[in-house]
Scaffold this active site. Structure first.
Site, short mmCIF file in Angstrom:
data_model
loop_
_atom_site.label_atom_id
_atom_site.label_comp_id
_atom_site.label_asym_id
_atom_site.label_seq_id
_atom_site.Cartn_x
_atom_site.Cartn_y
_atom_site.Cartn_z
N ASN A 248 -15.01 -15.34 -11.36
CA ASN A 248 -15.83 -16.50 -11.00
C ASN A 248 -16.23 -16.45 -9.54
OD1 ASN A 248 -16.86 -19.33 -11.25
ND2 ASN A 248 -15.16 -19.74 -9.86
N GLU A 249 -17.52 -16.34 -9.28
CA GLU A 249 -18.12 -16.52 -7.96
C GLU A 249 -17.58 -15.54 -6.92
OE1 GLU A 249 -19.15 -21.28 -8.12
OE2 GLU A 249 -17.17 -20.68 -7.43
N ILE A 250 -17.10 -14.39 -7.34
CA ILE A 250 -16.59 -13.43 -6.37
C ILE A 250 -17.74 -12.83 -5.56
CG2 ILE A 250 -15.08 -11.46 -6.03
CD1 ILE A 250 -13.71 -13.78 -7.44
#
Length: 940
Positions: free
Chosen positions: A475-477
């Site tokens: 997620n959202e790295i």
């Protein structure tokens, strides 16, 4: 998100397994729970977690109630021991004895018969331990003991080790160092939930004893169904035959010359589609694989909800040799291709007016479609109490909400098979992710090996589900953590970028490709896509990272903006190919607050309410300074756009405030969903809207559209409305006065129809000459497209008073739904006011509500004025939803609505229908709703 009824012959479980030997469920054995922090022993269960067993034993109260999260933090700080009673009837003469754990949360040491068997450190892995020698040396009855170490204390100790890497930026909610453990990351807190950090044997466990002849037990199965020649990142050739690749992971020893029989039966009819012995069998370690090509079979396709039927099949895999059957396993599956198209925009697309860049959308069975849905978070902090009944209600609400896709957010947990089963039956695509979120993670050899085992197990476990749509690395790295890291430490950024690629591209991508050919992979949830793929390269996917090319669009978008001054300025919404996250928080209903708050705490900024709000998060327990900022954002959203509740009764006023925050939330989402759907016909060719978030993990202010117990907020009703196949939408620039009306459709064929426009004053009378606006406009809209049907400027219209005017929009069309042979009548209604709701000169609508017990229909009528946000509410004690809600009602119109009961009431004599209430925007400032509120909530 970051911090700020099937046929009776159906196989309801994902698999049915048979093999040789004995299988003893440890759920059938008595357990106890103990800890030095408890100074006593209490009965326990398996599967379970310490909090749940303490709750069942009466040691603690409901962890969610009041300030109990603060009071119960000692549980997470303690070590806990689960001890079984002696396991009966285990025999030493078996060839081997195994302890199998489907899940241990998280830092555990397993002892059997007094022998130390193993230590574990990954909540998401399946563990199988050979305890044969320990059983033979057992001096008493065989006892299993599992010692769980405190997760917060364990990771803090790891962090204190000088050898542990440190990163320039890490996002922490309440408890630090979550990135050092392979455990549900939100267990340490998130901006929508608590930080209980539970531990325990959270999934089933059992003892397996294998016989000397053909000793094998199936642990996991990978059933991969794809078109011949398919490669994960390329579009499948729909003309190619289906390939069925079946792989079984086992413990024990296979007999010589094993073979695989693959039999496929249609679920509804039981008809045999194919029965073939695999042409070749491969045995690698403890996995046996066979493959067959269905050259002469044409299975019925599986389609997502609203795009076609969910045709399902049972696939039975039998392992045998010349003399006997060794094992048999049945998986329920479906035939479909699902592909995430990230390829460059073609010349043909450019000629159609699509902007340059790259695609970012899904294609099912070779057809692109508009993904409509939301983001799924853990439905409870404590997974062992997540029931099939609760998930059935939730996924039924997803389908009722016109959604066809859920993004299974990381980092919660990999979903159990029964949730995928429910999604298979309902046609809900599940974008799935590996459990990494909003942090940088270690890349040492031990960590990567641990992750590799986790990835392989879970990819193989769920691969047979036709609802599986995608694997994303985390997620959202890429979109959040990499930019934050570069900003904080630009000199060392290449090192951190290399670590990102090592984990998500060099490690995870090949593991996905090795275990499935049917599912695409994206290294991050929000990404600009890739430049190239070379599977033989050390970094097999070259990411585009940040795109600066003017006029070109790449990747999907993630958007949060808590500046409520611009919430309805659609010119600032992100323009991209797909919206995977967007939203704003709101309060749950009064009925939900009553589940966790004392009566004296039922007001907007009470300690209980503020503590249950985690936007924004603060490290530690019980700190509210950041939470107060999130409360203020909701308050400002209401005050800027809606009548401010001002009821002398404090609880009635609290209820009105809760509803007001939901109105703002729903309108904000509606504005964005309409904008993103309109993008399907714009140069960005936008083909997906997944809002944040579907449901709640507990009772508190969050982004959810469905509250913890299943009650729908205004959001879920409004999203259902604007997720209909064809909609009419107003787009108003409140600065210039420009107003545009669009028709948007996600059908696979063009549709024609009419839009009726009618200007009314708020008493419900039509404005003379319709204010200079045409009353009927014909339209034709293309497949998955949009068309502008009307434009004007509010200042050019003959409106007596913009504060007392409303434009109603009514669409009607005859069109073909996807995979439907006949046309269907489609309608949609919308409205527009040239002033924000708080500035409207509201008229008492004179709402009347009646109920016909024979038909089960509620009828709502506005007698004296236009009713905005007509809101039906039902009492606590049951769960369900109205077939319509949060609607506009004009005088002379009768709205007939039914209530779909999903659960309850427990008292069959309770006439709950008499306690259903109705209110509107008019009632938000009025005390006339007080009596109805008292009836609905049982107050004196």
């Amino acid at each position: 998100m970051h911090f700020h009824g099937i046929a009776t012959q159906a196989v309801l479980a994902s698999n049915i397994t048979t093999g040789s030997g004995r299988h003893v469920s440890l759920s059938d054995v008595k357990w106890t729970l103990s800890s030095s922090a408890l100074n006593s022993t209490v009965p326990a269960s398996l599967p379970s977690q310490a909090h749940l067993d303490l709750l069942n034993a009466g040691v603690i109260d409901d962890p969610y109630y009041g300030l109990n999260e603060i009071d119960l933090q000692w549980i997470a700080q303690a070590n806990w021991t689960y001890t079984s009673d002696p396991i009966p009837d285990l025999l030493e003469e078996y060839e081997s004895t195994w302890l199998v754990f489907e899940g241990l949360d998280t830092f555990a040491t397993v002892t059997f018969c007094g022998h130390n068997i193993a230590s574990t450190n990954n909540q998401f892995r399946q563990y199988a331990f050979d305890v044969s020698s320990a059983l033979k040396e057992c001096t008493g009855g065989p006892v299993v003991r599992i010692d769980f170490a405190s997760a917060p204390n364990t990771v803090d100790a790891i962090a204190a080790d000088p050898k542990t890497p440190v990163w320039p930026v890490q996002l922490t909610a309440q408890l630090p160092n979550r990135w050092l453990m392979r455990k549900q990351q939100s267990d340490f807190g998130w901006d929508w939930g608590p930080a209980f950090a539970p531990c325990g044997p959270w999934k089933p466990a059992y003892v397996v004893q294998l016989e000397k002849t053909a000793p094998i037990h199936v642990l996991n199965t990978d059933l991969d169904i794809y078109r011949q020649g398919n490669i994960n990142h390329l579009p499948p050739d729909q003309k190619q035959p289906w390939v069925v690749n079946a792989s079984i992971d086992f413990i024990g020893r296979l007999p010589a010359e094993p073979r695989l029989l693959i039999e496929i039966k249609e679920l509804e009819t039981g008809d045999v589609l194919a029965s073939q012995i695999s042409d070749s069998v491969t045995l690698i370690g403890t996995s046996i694989t066979g493959v067959t090509t269905l050259k002469d079979a044409s299975p019925k396709l599986w389609w997502p909800s609203s795009l076609g039927a969910q045709n399902l099949y049972n696939v039975t895999i039998t392992v045998f040799n010349k003399t006997e059957e060794v094992a048999r396993i049945t998986k329920r599956t479906g035939f479909r291709t699902i592909f995430l198209n990230q390829r460059n925009i073609t010349a043909t697309q450019l000629s159609q007016g699509i902007a340059p860049g790259a695609n970012w959308h899904f294609e099912v069975n070779g057809k692109e479609f508009y993904a409509k849905g939301s983001n799924f978070i853990p439905p409870d902090t404590f997974w062992p109490r997540v029931t099939k009944q609760k998930m059935t209600r939730l996924l039924d609400a997803v389908v009722a909400g016109n959604q066809n896709m859920l993004r299974i957010w990381s980092s919660g947990a990999y979903l159990p098979d029964f949730i995928y089963d429910l999604a298979d039956e309902r046609g809900i695509l599940l974008w799935s992710e590996f459990q990494f979120s909003d942090s940088m993670y270690p890349v040492d050899e031990d960590f990567l090996d641990n992750v590799a085992q986790e990835v392989v197990y879970n990819v193989r476990r769920v691969n047979h589900h036709p609802s599986l749509a995608l694997w994303a690395g985390g997620n959202e790295i890429e979109s959040l953590m990499l930019p934050l890291t570069r900003e904080a430490d630009p000199d060392n950024y290449p090192k951190y970028l290399a670590e990102y690629e090592k984990l998500y591209i060099s490690l995870i991508l090949p593991l996905v490709y090795e275990n499935t050919r049917s599912i695409s992979y994206s290294p991050s949830s929000t990404t600009e896509g890739y430049l190239s793929v070379n599977l033989s390269a050390p970094v097999p996917m070259t990411e585009r990272y940040e795109n600066d090319e003017p006029g070109a669009y790449y990747g999907d978008t993630d958007y949060y903006n808590y500046d409520t001054t611009v919430s309805f300025d659609y010119s600032i919404y992100p323009v991209g190919r797909f919206a995977n996250e967007f939203g704003f928080h709101s309060m749950p209903s009064l009925q939900t607050w009553q589940q966790v708050a004392d009566p004296e705490d039922l007001y907007f900024n009470s300690t209980t309410v503020v503590i249950h709000n985690r936007h924004y998060t603060s490290e530690g327990y019980g700190r509210i300074e950041n939470s107060s900022r999130g409360m203020a954002e909701m308050t400002l959203g209401v005050e800027r756009y809606y009548p401010i509740p001002d009821n002398p009764d404090s609880v009635a006023n609290f209820s009105a405030w809760c509803l007001a925050t939901q109105l703002f939330q729903a309108d904000f989402y509606k504005s964005q969903i309409q904008f993103y759907r309109r993008g399907s016909g714009m140069p960005e060719r936008q083909l997906g809207s997944l809002y944040w978030q579907l449901e709640d993990i507990w009772q508190g202010p969050t982004w959810a559209g469905i509250e913890y117990d299943g009650r729908w907020k205004v959001l879920h009703y409004v999203a259902r409305d604007v997720y209909q196949p064809i909609i009419v939408s107003p787009f108003w620039n409140y600065t210039t006065g420009d107003l545009e009306i669009y028709v948007t459709a996600d059908l696979w064929e063009s549709a024609a129809g009419t839009v009726n426009l009618k200007w009314l004053n708020l008493s419900g009378e039509q404005i003379i000459d319709n204010a200079g606006t045409p009353t009927e406009i014909p339209f034709t809209v293309g497949a998955i497209n949009t068309t502008k049907v009307y434009s004007t400027n509010i200042h050019d219209l003959n409106l007596p008073d913009t504060r007392a005017s409303i434009l109603t929009l009514s669409l009607s069309s005859q069109a073909n739904l996807p995979n439907a042979a006949v046309k269907t009548s489609l309608t949609h209604e919308n409205h527009f006011t040239p002033s924000f709701p708080k500035d409207l000169e509201l008229v008492n609508p004179g709402l009347e509500l009646s109920y016909d017990a024979h038909s089960g229909i509620f009828t709502v009528e506005a007698k004296s004025g236009v009713s905005l946000y007509t809101w039906l509410d039902y009492p606590a004690g049951l769960v369900g939803y109205f077939t319509e809600n949060a609607f506009l009602l004009v005088p002379g119109q009768k709205k007939k609505v039914q209530f779909v009961v999903q659960d309850g009431p427990k008292d069959q004599d309770w006439e709950w229908q008499s306690e259903v209430t109705v209110r509107s925007l008019w009632d938000q400032k009025s005390s006339t709703f007080l009596y109805a509120l008292r009836v609905a909530t049982g107050r004196p």
